[in-house]
Design an enzyme around this catalytic site. Structure first.
Site: not given
Ligand code: HAS
Length: 577
Positions: A252, A256, A403-405, A466-467
């Site tokens: 995990h 990050y 989610h991860f794409h 998946r997979r």
């Molecule tokens: Fe995840 C599974 C939970 C973030 C990648 N995640 C995965 C897998 C990958 C992955 C690759 O709790 C699959 C792994 C596998 O092969 O089995 N993930 C989270 C949580 C977050 C999170 C709580 N994941 C990521 C990030 C990844 C990533 C970042 C890659 C870079 N994830 C999970 C969980 C699983 C999981 C479980 C397991 C699922 C399962 O059962 O298999 C958090 O960190 C996300 C926080 C993000 C936010 C969004 C903030 C938004 C921002 C954009 C601001 C936008 C602006 C737009 C400013 C709170 C910062 C302005 C633009 C204008 C034009 C005005």
């Protein structure tokens, strides 16, 4: 600000704000005088190129994955690839490990050197690149000769050839060498700047590598302590649960390690590139400290459905998962405020008028704005994953790749692409070639991601696995038909977007107009901070934050290991070759 600052006005115009991608525009009025020795510049350039070479192989296999959900198989296009799983292994390893690590080693080394206004250790830069290339070649040999179809998570008892594990170990070593290089740069900078705040761009880069180095201990123990000896026949068997646990201890925080280089760009570069300023120096440091301390103790949220781990330990790590959600939430508000600041600097008064006023015509900016937009949905779907009861619905379905794409496959990748649109011109001394194509490229890719994610997410809610090689599946559920079509169309658009990127990249390298004047790396000024006294100075105390991180890891993992060890080396290998 203690950092070597660029003397651009904080109200820089879009053209001024970006380090030199508009032909003929002097983008940095007063360059800082920062230069890198030619050999270091070449190593960084090759780190970036090798990252994108890996991407070119990875995306080709990605097209195969996406089309298979639409019932189309193009496996025969890949000579020598016998199974879907060989292709999926290449897709994951090349995109998620080789591309991200190689790009990040180059990008954050350069960012640190620029922030400290001094070159890094040239030998270590070369050693990092050497390890990465050797590791990628070794793992590639195993994958392309059918000796490793274990996917990027390589769960035992699936077993690969030792060359695969040795290759992955070398790729991780390349990041450790980079950590050492950044740490040495910090030490020598501190000697000359005692009592000063660490320049923000270097701070964020060092926090990223520090977090990752701590996190990667789990996978190092797994690969070096168990998988390599096991694949060499030196162990009687393997312990799948222990290996999965060690994998996700690193797995995990790995996400990050993909994300934080993008945050380095969003926090310390994008405000300047859009003509604004970063809101708060201290908030930025707090965000990175939160990632440093809470990224690791969350791996069990990938194992909610694994037996053998107590519910109480899963609950502890579920809580940490919600904590590590907070720095990204803070990022959303902070970056949005910086972007609004940029829009308002152009005299925009209306509520949302600052959004179209951002420099969308600048590909280095627009790709990153689109990356942020995809991350809004990527982050929200992460919240669903993290919620124990909802995880039972989506685990092992296509929801997860959905989610991860929208995270690594777009928020991170499109940011790297946006960075490449100023970084490659910077490193090659050539102007960006095909600027309009580059702007269109970001849109095509982002639209593709949204369509594909729509398919994967809705299919996942209907139980689409998946997979799984869906083109050959005999048990297709009619409810997966439309999601499969969305996935195929979206994936094809993403592939076209990636091809457009490679055209711009190659065009810049071979046909870009030679630059006549020096340009600088975009480097943000802040509205507030950096503070020169008070509690905020503690944010620069990396040893303290490492100690906190270690305490959290102990709370989250030691009870499991105490209960579980010694390893149960009883499972026999499944090699498939
Ligand atoms: Fe995840 C599974 C939970 C973030 C990648 N995640 C995965 C897998 C990958 C992955 C690759 O709790 C699959 C792994 C596998 O092969 O089995 N993930 C989270 C949580 C977050 C999170 C709580 N994941 C990521 C990030 C990844 C990533 C970042 C890659 C870079 N994830 C999970 C969980 C699983 C999981 C479980 C397991 C699922 C399962 O059962 O298999 C958090 O960190 C996300 C926080 C993000 C936010 C969004 C903030 C938004 C921002 C954009 C601001 C936008 C602006 C737009 C400013 C709170 C910062 C302005 C633009 C204008 C034009 C005005």
């Amino acid at each position: 600000m203690s950092a070597p600052s660029i003397t651009l006005s904080p109200r820089a115009t879009p053209a001024e704000g970006l380090a030199g991608t508009r032909p003929g525009t002097p983008v940095v009025a007063h360059p800082s005088g920062f230069t890198l020795p030619d050999d270091q510049r070449a190593v960084i350039r090759w780190s970036i190129y090798i990252g994108f070479m890996a991407l070119s192989v990875g995306v080709l296999n990605g097209l195969d994955q996406a089309l298979s959900y639409a019932g189309i198989s193009i496996l025969s296009w890949f000579p020598g690839m016998k199974t879907y799983y060989e292709g999926l292994t290449v897709h994951g390893v090349f995109n998620a490990l080789v591309m991200t690590f190689s790009f990040t080693n180059g990008f954050l080394s350069l960012a640190t050197a620029r922030a400290f206004n001094r070159p890094l250790h040239g030998g270590l830069l070369k050693a990092a690149l050497g390890c990465l290339v050797a590791g990628a070649l070794s793992a590639s040999w195993a994958m392309f000769t059918g000796r490793a179809s274990v996917l990027y998570t390589f769960y035992p008892p699936l077993q690969a050839h030792p060359a695969f594990y040795i290759g992955l170990a070398l790729i991780v070593v390349s990041t450790w060498v980079t950590t050492l290089n950044l740490a040495l740069a910090l030490r020598s900078w501190r000697r000359e700047h005692s009592g000063e705040r660490i320049p923000l761009m270097a701070y964020t880069a060092i926090a990223t590598y520090g977090m990752w180095t701590l996190a990667s201990i789990g996978i190092a123990i797994e690969v070096v302590g168990f998988l390599i000896p096991w694949s060499l026949g030196l162990l009687p068997g393997i312990d799948p649960l222990l290996m999965r646990t060690l994998f996700w201890l690193t797995g995990h925080p790995l996400v990050y390690f993909w994300l934080l280089p993008a945050y380095v760009s969003w926090y310390t570069m994008i405000p300047r590139m859009t003509g604004g300023r970063l809101m708060s120096d201290s908030l930025t440091r707090i965000v990175f400290v939160m990632f440093l301390t809470t990224s690791v103790p969350v791996g069990f949220h990938h194992q909610f459905t694994d037996p053998g781990i107590s519910q109480s330990m899963k609950a502890v790590q579920a809580v940490f998962t919600f904590v590590v959600f907070v720095p990204s939430l803070a990022t959303a508000f902070s970056i949005m405020a910086s972007l609004e600041n940029a829009g308002r600097n152009r005299g925009i008064k209306s509520l949302f008028g600052w959004i179209p006023a951002l420099p969308w015509g600048d590909p280095a900016v627009s790709a990153q704005l689109l990356a942020m937009l995809t991350f809004v949905l990527g982050g929200i779907t992460g919240l669903v994953n993290a919620s124990y009861s909802m995880n039972q619905v989506i685990h092992n379905t296509t929801w997860v790749p959905g989610h991860f794409h929208m995270t690594v496959g777009s928020a991170v990748l499109l940011t790297f692409v946006g960075v490449a649109y100023w970084l490659v011109p910077y490193l090659t001394n050539r102007e960006l070639w095909g600027r309009k194509l580059a702007v269109a490229q970001g849109w095509v890719y982002a639209i593709g991601v949204f369509i594909m994610a729509r398919g994967l997410i809705s299919g996942g809610l209907e139980g689409m696995p998946r997979r799984t090689f869906m083109a050959g599946a005999t048990y297709r559920n009619p409810a997966w038909h439309l999601p499969g079509i969305y996935t195929g169309i979206g994936g094809t658009l993403m592939f076209i977007g990636a091809l457009m990127f490679f055209v711009v990249l190659l065009g810049t390298i071979f046909f870009g107009t030679r630059r006549t004047e020096q340009v600088d790396i975009p480097f943000t000024e802040t509205v507030s901070g950096p503070a020169t006294s008070g509690w905020e100075l503690k944010l620069d105390n990396f040893p303290l934050w490492f100690a906190v991180a270690i305490v959290f890891i102990i709370i989250a993992y030691v009870p499991f290991f105490v209960h579980y060890l010694p390893p149960h080396l009883t499972s026999l290998p499944f090699t498939g070759y």
